[in-house]
Write a protein that holds these residues in place. Structure first.
Motif, PDB file in Angstrom:
ATOM      1  N   GLU A   2     -11.128 -76.667 -11.182  1.00  0.00           N
ATOM      2  CA  GLU A   2     -10.989 -75.210 -11.075  1.00  0.00           C
ATOM      3  C   GLU A   2     -12.288 -74.490 -10.725  1.00  0.00           C
ATOM      4  N   ASP A   5     -12.178 -73.038  -7.403  1.00  0.00           N
ATOM      5  CA  ASP A   5     -11.367 -71.824  -7.317  1.00  0.00           C
ATOM      6  C   ASP A   5     -12.222 -70.608  -7.619  1.00  0.00           C
ATOM      7  N   ASN A   8     -14.706 -70.086  -4.789  1.00  0.00           N
ATOM      8  CA  ASN A   8     -14.044 -69.548  -3.600  1.00  0.00           C
ATOM      9  C   ASN A   8     -13.735 -68.069  -3.740  1.00  0.00           C
ATOM     10  N   LEU A  65      -5.893 -65.599  -7.778  1.00  0.00           N
ATOM     11  CA  LEU A  65      -5.801 -66.744  -8.687  1.00  0.00           C
ATOM     12  C   LEU A  65      -4.730 -66.541  -9.750  1.00  0.00           C
TER      13      LEU A  65
END
Lengths: 136, 136
Positions: A2, A5, A8, A65
């Motif tokens: 994660e 994530d 990003n 997310l």
DNA sequence: ATGAATGCAAAAACTTTGCATGACG
DNA sequence: CGTCATGCAAAGTTTTTGCATTCAT
């Protein structure tokens, strides 16, 4: 993992953010209030502020997310987004939430939008009710 | 007339209740926040308290006279119920709300509920987006 | 090091509630 | 008249924000 994530999303990989993301991934209940998350993290020994939970969730939402839903009840619930859209069945007694996806409804929604000259950016459908008792 | 609606709800016919009901019936915007109603009544010279608006709306909701919706945004909106169910298109820029009803979707929702062993007591579907510009 | 993220507390936004006063039936 | 409804202010909830400090890069 994660961490990517978070990166990003253009966010620094901090402990609070990792912990919140981990919790959303591992929780039995996919739909949590900010306060739920806050308390669960405290219970597991983390040091975190409720304000941080709200801030991080808002950032995660902006990054796609997580999704924020306003079911009846005056508070938002957050769930990890899995890329695919889905709708919800909400048990008005237990608060349990079940997700579902129905192609026919999605398709019909698009038809309706077209009819009204409307461009959908997002949509929610929530069925409130009760799951039938399974008396044996 | 609306007085009978209030009476049928088992409530005394008071000035605040009448004024709120009248406003809901006459307003261009069918979907109003409690605070909207409060301010509109003040503007039209009524003496009323915000607490009364909330109390009356809650009573009207219990009586089935109005419906409370939680669109995105953290505040409830109220609309006069017209007996018939409908769903909503919400313009994310202007906040404008358009109502629609679609038999196919209603029918499909029932099928889905049956599939999940779920008894629907209520449901909401909201499409968020924008109405297409009508450039001429 | 430096800019971003956090914690804390205060504030903001929305809604409910307690209590004395006033109005409906 | 008795009871229910209202206004006002205070309190409750949920969420956001300001600021000094801490942390990630």
């Amino acid at each position: 993992m994660e961490n990517s994530d978070i990166k990003n999303a253009g966010l620094k990989v901090t402990l609070p953010r990792m912990k919140i993301l981990e919790l959303l991934e591992s929780s039995d209940d996919r739909h949590l209030k900010a306060e739920d998350i806050f308390k669960m993290l405290l219970d597991s020994g983390e040091e975190i502020a409720l304000a941080t939970v709200y801030r991080v969730l808002t950032q995660f939402e902006a990054a796609g997310l997580v999704e924020r839903h306003h079911f009846d009840g005056g508070h938002a619930v957050f769930e990890l987004s899995d890329g695919t859209h889905h709708d919800h069945l909400v048990d008005i007694e237990s608060g349990n939430v079940v997700e579902f996806y129905d192609e026919k409804i999605e398709h019909r929604q698009k038809e309706i939008a077209r009819k009204y000259g409307f461009t959908i950016t997002e949509h929610t459908m929530v069925l409130y009710g009760r799951f039938d008792k399974i008396d044996k």
